[in-house]
Design a protein around this motif. Structure first.
Motif, PDB file in Angstrom:
ATOM      1  N   GLN A  22       0.776  -1.213  -0.003  1.00 18.33           N
ATOM      2  CA  GLN A  22       0.029  -0.021   0.175  1.00 18.33           C
ATOM      3  C   GLN A  22       0.730   1.240  -0.042  1.00 18.33           C
ATOM      4  OE1 GLN A  22      -3.430  -0.076  -0.069  1.00 18.33           O
ATOM      5  NE2 GLN A  22      -2.931   2.199  -0.878  1.00 18.33           N
ATOM      6  N   LEU A  23       1.798   1.330   0.759  1.00 17.85           N
ATOM      7  CA  LEU A  23       3.015   2.358   0.688  1.00 17.85           C
ATOM      8  C   LEU A  23       3.392   2.762  -0.760  1.00 17.85           C
ATOM      9  CD1 LEU A  23       5.650   3.228   3.407  1.00 17.85           C
ATOM     10  CD2 LEU A  23       6.477   2.952   1.176  1.00 17.85           C
ATOM     11  N   LYS A  24       3.952   1.663  -1.276  1.00 15.24           N
ATOM     12  CA  LYS A  24       4.509   1.668  -2.671  1.00 15.24           C
ATOM     13  C   LYS A  24       3.486   2.033  -3.577  1.00 15.24           C
ATOM     14  CE  LYS A  24       6.701  -2.028  -3.806  1.00 15.24           C
ATOM     15  NZ  LYS A  24       7.162  -3.490  -4.059  1.00 15.24           N
ATOM     16  N   GLU A  25       2.225   1.739  -3.541  1.00 10.62           N
ATOM     17  CA  GLU A  25       1.261   2.051  -4.281  1.00 10.62           C
ATOM     18  C   GLU A  25       0.871   3.654  -4.378  1.00 10.62           C
ATOM     19  OE1 GLU A  25      -3.613   1.231  -4.811  1.00 10.62           O
ATOM     20  OE2 GLU A  25      -2.392  -0.617  -4.432  1.00 10.62           O
ATOM     21  N   ASN A  26       0.617   4.008  -3.060  1.00  6.82           N
ATOM     22  CA  ASN A  26       0.295   5.362  -2.806  1.00  6.82           C
ATOM     23  C   ASN A  26       1.470   6.392  -3.048  1.00  6.82           C
ATOM     24  OD1 ASN A  26      -1.751   4.453  -1.248  1.00  6.82           O
ATOM     25  ND2 ASN A  26      -0.953   4.713   0.829  1.00  6.82           N
ATOM     26  N   MET A  27       2.927   6.071  -2.880  1.00  2.16           N
ATOM     27  CA  MET A  27       3.604   6.780  -3.293  1.00  2.16           C
ATOM     28  C   MET A  27       4.175   6.895  -4.804  1.00  2.16           C
ATOM     29  SD  MET A  27       7.849   6.972  -1.809  1.00  2.16           S
ATOM     30  CE  MET A  27       7.329   6.798  -0.214  1.00  2.16           C
ATOM     31  N   THR A  28       3.861   5.790  -5.400  1.00  2.00           N
ATOM     32  CA  THR A  28       3.843   5.768  -6.861  1.00  2.00           C
ATOM     33  C   THR A  28       2.868   6.588  -7.573  1.00  2.00           C
ATOM     34  OG1 THR A  28       4.966   3.611  -6.756  1.00  2.00           O
ATOM     35  CG2 THR A  28       3.970   3.961  -9.054  1.00  2.00           C
ATOM     36  N   ALA A  29       1.790   6.645  -6.925  1.00  2.00           N
ATOM     37  CA  ALA A  29       0.549   7.498  -7.644  1.00  2.00           C
ATOM     38  C   ALA A  29       0.857   8.676  -7.423  1.00  2.00           C
ATOM     39  CB  ALA A  29      -0.622   6.978  -6.820  1.00  2.00           C
ATOM     40  N   ALA A  30       1.518   9.223  -6.267  1.00  2.00           N
ATOM     41  CA  ALA A  30       1.995  10.827  -6.337  1.00  2.00           C
ATOM     42  C   ALA A  30       3.047  11.049  -6.879  1.00  2.00           C
ATOM     43  CB  ALA A  30       2.072  10.849  -4.661  1.00  2.00           C
ATOM     44  N   LEU A  31       3.825  10.217  -7.467  1.00  2.00           N
ATOM     45  CA  LEU A  31       5.101  10.749  -8.338  1.00  2.00           C
ATOM     46  C   LEU A  31       5.083  11.720  -9.513  1.00  2.00           C
ATOM     47  CD1 LEU A  31       7.131   7.464  -8.658  1.00  2.00           C
ATOM     48  CD2 LEU A  31       7.738   9.373  -7.271  1.00  2.00           C
ATOM     49  N   PRO A  32       3.860  11.621 -10.170  1.00  2.00           N
ATOM     50  CA  PRO A  32       3.530  12.718 -11.303  1.00  2.00           C
ATOM     51  C   PRO A  32       3.270  14.256 -10.984  1.00  2.00           C
ATOM     52  CG  PRO A  32       2.347  10.636 -11.641  1.00  2.00           C
ATOM     53  CD  PRO A  32       2.776  10.645 -10.274  1.00  2.00           C
TER      54      PRO A  32
END
Length: 68
Positions: A22-32
Motif C-alpha cells: 500500500q505504501l509503494k502504491e500510494n507513493m507511486t501514484a503521487a510521483l507525477p
C-alpha cells in the motif's frame, strides 16, 4: 541499522497506511505530482523499500521525525 534518512522516513510516514504494498502504491501514484527534487527522493526511497524483506519492513518504525 536504519537504512533511511530523516527525509526518507518522513516521506514514508506520509504515504504509509499499513502494508508495504500500500505504501509503494500510494507513493507511486503521487510521483507525477511531485517536483523533480521530491520525485528523486521518493524514487530513492521506493528502491530502498523494494530491497527490504517483509520481516525488515515489519520492523520499521515509520513516523515523522518530530514524533520520534
Amino acid at each position: 541499522m536504519n537504512r533511511f534518512t530523516v527525509e526518507e522516513t518522513n516521506l514514508l510516514s506520509i504515504y504509509h497506511e499499513g502494508s508495504r504494498e500500500q505504501l509503494k502504491e500510494n507513493m507511486t501514484a503521487a510521483l507525477p505530482y511531485m517536483d523533480e527534487d521530491m520525485r528523486e527522493l521518493a524514487q530513492r526511497t521506493l528502491s530502498k523499500v523494494d530491497a527490504l524483506t517483509e520481516a525488515e519492513f515489519a520492523e520499521l518504525i515509520i513516523c515523522a521525525a518530530d514524533e520520534a
